[in-house]
Design an enzyme around this catalytic site. Structure first.
Site, PDB file in Angstrom:
ATOM      1  N   HIS A 171       0.827  -1.201   0.000  1.00 26.05           N
ATOM      2  CA  HIS A 171       0.000   0.000   0.000  1.00 26.05           C
ATOM      3  C   HIS A 171       0.864   1.255   0.000  1.00 26.05           C
ATOM      4  CE1 HIS A 171      -3.878  -2.069   1.698  1.00 26.05           C
ATOM      5  NE2 HIS A 171      -3.524  -2.485   0.503  1.00 26.05           N
TER       6      HIS A 171
ATOM      7  N   HIS B 243       1.682  -2.298   9.483  1.00 32.43           N
ATOM      8  CA  HIS B 243       3.065  -2.606   9.128  1.00 32.43           C
ATOM      9  C   HIS B 243       4.083  -2.030  10.122  1.00 32.43           C
ATOM     10  CE1 HIS B 243       2.513  -4.516   5.191  1.00 32.43           C
ATOM     11  NE2 HIS B 243       1.533  -3.657   4.986  1.00 32.43           N
TER      12      HIS B 243
END
Length: 262
Positions: free
Chosen positions: A155, A214
């Site tokens: 992303h 993340h």
């Protein structure tokens, strides 16, 4: 058409600027660093945007390249044909989308291979019991395990690249005048407004990724790959003659902005 013009006018002022193209890469890097810091300090509670099931993630981010591709395709085709009146030149500029597709495919495939190569299979996210018999992410998930490897943020990469690509392509509006053709003016304005809101979504979701998902190193690598892909194309290769080229954005091409009346 008037409501569309009223919507497009402030967006043009904000987004079709050379200063934005110059500072947006640094802004994205700053958002990633700031969001990651907030995540590390655990200052923000969970929210709707921290869920992977939020609607923007499901219907936009998961299809980020498709949204970017299919909105940029008519925008690049119409604006560049308007200026050049040359089909080959228009096709040359459209090839930027083929380059972008290759960048998207190669980078995301590479990320998956890196995660597979660096990972191991565990019984649970606690990473307490190792399943040595599962040697790939696919085998691990099929066996009900949890795969843990270096998961570079796709992303962060893709939203960076898409936002920068859209802003670069919208620079063509510096030298395009469609006011003599109301129908064409409405079409270009509609595509521009759609691309503008898409860019805002990409930047917002990029920040949400930094805030909630993340590890820092995974987001940093993803963002740097996205910045490198943009720089390698729009700031290096596209300046060469044998390339898709940059969108026309130099007013010196004509004493007035070219009018596209057909």
């Amino acid at each position: 058409m008037e409501p569309l013009d009223r919507c497009a006018r402030p967006l043009r002022t904000a987004l079709v600027r050379s200063s934005l193209r110059r500072w947006l890469p640094w802004g994205l890097l700053g958002l990633m660093l700031g969001g990651s810091l907030l995540k590390a300090l655990a200052l923000l509670p969970d929210s709707y945007m921290s869920s992977k099931r939020n609607l923007l993630n499901i219907y936009f981010v998961k299809l980020a390249w498709a949204w970017t591709f299919w909105l940029l395709l008519p925008f690049i085709a119409i604006t560049n044909y308007c200026l050049s009146r040359n089909v080959l030149e228009m096709l040359r500029r459209i090839s930027t989308l083929l380059v972008g597709t290759m960048v998207w495919y190669v980078c995301t495939s590479l990320f998956l291979h890196i995660e597979d190569f660096t990972g191991s299979c565990y019984k649970s996210p606690a990473l307490d019991v190792l399943f040595q018999e599962h040697l790939s992410k696919w085998q691990c998930r099929q066996g009900g395990g949890f795969w843990h490897g270096f998961d570079i943020s796709g992303h962060s990469f893709l939203l960076t690249y898409c936002a920068l690509m859209i802003v670069e392509e919208m620079a063509v509006l510096h030298v395009l005048n469609t006011e003599r053709s109301p129908r064409l003016h409405a079409v270009v304005n509609a595509l521009f407004v759609a691309l503008s809101f898409l860019t805002l979504i990409w930047v917002w979701m990029f920040f949400c990724t930094a805030l909630y998902f993340h590890d820092f190193s995974q987001k940093l690598f993803g963002t740097l790959v996205g910045l490198s892909a943009w720089y390698g194309t729009y700031r290096f290769w596209y300046l060469k003659s044998f390339s898709p080229g940059l969108p026309p954005q130099n007013a010196s091409l004509s004493s007035k902005k070219p009018n596209c009346s057909r």
